[in-house]
Scaffold this motif. Sequence first.
Motif, short mmCIF file in Angstrom:
data_model
loop_
_atom_site.label_atom_id
_atom_site.label_comp_id
_atom_site.label_asym_id
_atom_site.label_seq_id
_atom_site.Cartn_x
_atom_site.Cartn_y
_atom_site.Cartn_z
N PRO A 20 -3.01 29.72 15.66
CA PRO A 20 -3.88 30.72 15.03
C PRO A 20 -3.12 31.47 13.93
O PRO A 20 -1.92 31.68 14.02
CB PRO A 20 -4.27 31.65 16.17
N GLU A 21 -3.85 31.85 12.94
CA GLU A 21 -3.27 32.63 11.83
C GLU A 21 -3.12 34.08 12.29
O GLU A 21 -4.09 34.73 12.66
CB GLU A 21 -4.21 32.58 10.62
N ARG A 22 -1.89 34.55 12.32
CA ARG A 22 -1.64 35.94 12.70
C ARG A 22 -0.29 36.35 12.15
O ARG A 22 0.55 35.50 11.87
CB ARG A 22 -1.71 36.15 14.20
N PRO A 23 -0.04 37.62 12.06
CA PRO A 23 1.27 38.07 11.57
C PRO A 23 2.36 37.79 12.61
O PRO A 23 2.08 37.61 13.79
CB PRO A 23 1.09 39.57 11.36
N GLY A 24 3.60 37.74 12.17
CA GLY A 24 4.72 37.48 13.07
C GLY A 24 4.94 38.60 14.06
O GLY A 24 4.59 39.76 13.80
N ASP A 25 5.50 38.27 15.19
CA ASP A 25 5.77 39.24 16.24
C ASP A 25 7.19 39.76 16.07
O ASP A 25 8.17 39.13 16.48
CB ASP A 25 5.60 38.58 17.61
N ARG A 26 7.34 40.91 15.45
CA ARG A 26 8.64 41.48 15.14
C ARG A 26 9.40 41.86 16.41
O ARG A 26 10.61 41.68 16.50
CB ARG A 26 8.46 42.71 14.23
N GLY A 27 8.70 42.35 17.40
CA GLY A 27 9.35 42.73 18.66
C GLY A 27 9.97 41.53 19.37
O GLY A 27 11.08 41.62 19.91
N PHE A 28 9.27 40.40 19.34
CA PHE A 28 9.81 39.19 19.95
C PHE A 28 11.06 38.72 19.21
O PHE A 28 12.06 38.34 19.82
CB PHE A 28 8.75 38.08 19.95
N ALA A 29 11.01 38.78 17.88
CA ALA A 29 12.17 38.35 17.09
C ALA A 29 13.37 39.25 17.36
O ALA A 29 14.51 38.77 17.49
CB ALA A 29 11.81 38.38 15.60
N ILE A 30 13.16 40.55 17.49
CA ILE A 30 14.25 41.48 17.80
C ILE A 30 14.81 41.19 19.19
O ILE A 30 16.02 41.21 19.41
CB ILE A 30 13.78 42.94 17.66
N GLY A 31 13.92 40.92 20.14
CA GLY A 31 14.37 40.57 21.50
C GLY A 31 15.21 39.32 21.53
O GLY A 31 16.23 39.25 22.24
N VAL A 32 14.82 38.32 20.77
CA VAL A 32 15.59 37.07 20.71
C VAL A 32 16.96 37.32 20.07
O VAL A 32 17.98 36.83 20.54
CB VAL A 32 14.80 35.98 19.95
N GLU A 33 16.99 38.11 19.00
CA GLU A 33 18.27 38.44 18.35
C GLU A 33 19.19 39.19 19.31
O GLU A 33 20.40 38.92 19.37
CB GLU A 33 18.03 39.27 17.09
N ARG A 34 18.64 40.12 20.08
CA ARG A 34 19.45 40.86 21.05
C ARG A 34 19.97 39.94 22.15
O ARG A 34 21.12 40.08 22.60
CB ARG A 34 18.64 42.00 21.67
N ALA A 35 19.15 39.01 22.59
CA ALA A 35 19.59 38.07 23.62
C ALA A 35 20.71 37.18 23.11
O ALA A 35 21.68 36.90 23.83
CB ALA A 35 18.40 37.21 24.09
N ILE A 36 20.61 36.75 21.86
CA ILE A 36 21.67 35.93 21.26
C ILE A 36 22.96 36.74 21.14
O ILE A 36 24.05 36.24 21.45
CB ILE A 36 21.21 35.37 19.90
N ASP A 37 22.86 37.99 20.70
CA ASP A 37 24.04 38.85 20.59
C ASP A 37 24.67 39.10 21.97
O ASP A 37 25.90 39.09 22.11
CB ASP A 37 23.68 40.18 19.94
#
Length: 107
Positions: A20-37
Amino acid sequence: MTAPDDQDIDTMLAALLAPPERPGDRGFAIGVERAIDAQAAYAHARRRFWRSFVFEALAVAALLAALWLLSSAPTLAPLAGAAHWGLAPPLLLILLLWFGTQRWRQA
């Protein structure tokens, strides 16, 4: 009855299966970056622990070898006893207690 063309089927399936066309989930992206760090920090701490552990284990082995050599020396034979380990257990206990307090102090 006519069969639909392969091009039509491909177009229909692409439309049905498209996300579906929708804007990106910024919270999910931040969570993934924190998990990687966090994973990178954990890996670094783990490498540092093992490097320190191996170094200290080698140091303890060297001290045990030195104690064994000292306990088999003729001048220390009365202190060593018949098994050549009479002097080593008390010194080893002191060494292990010191090693344990150093570990706890760093934590």
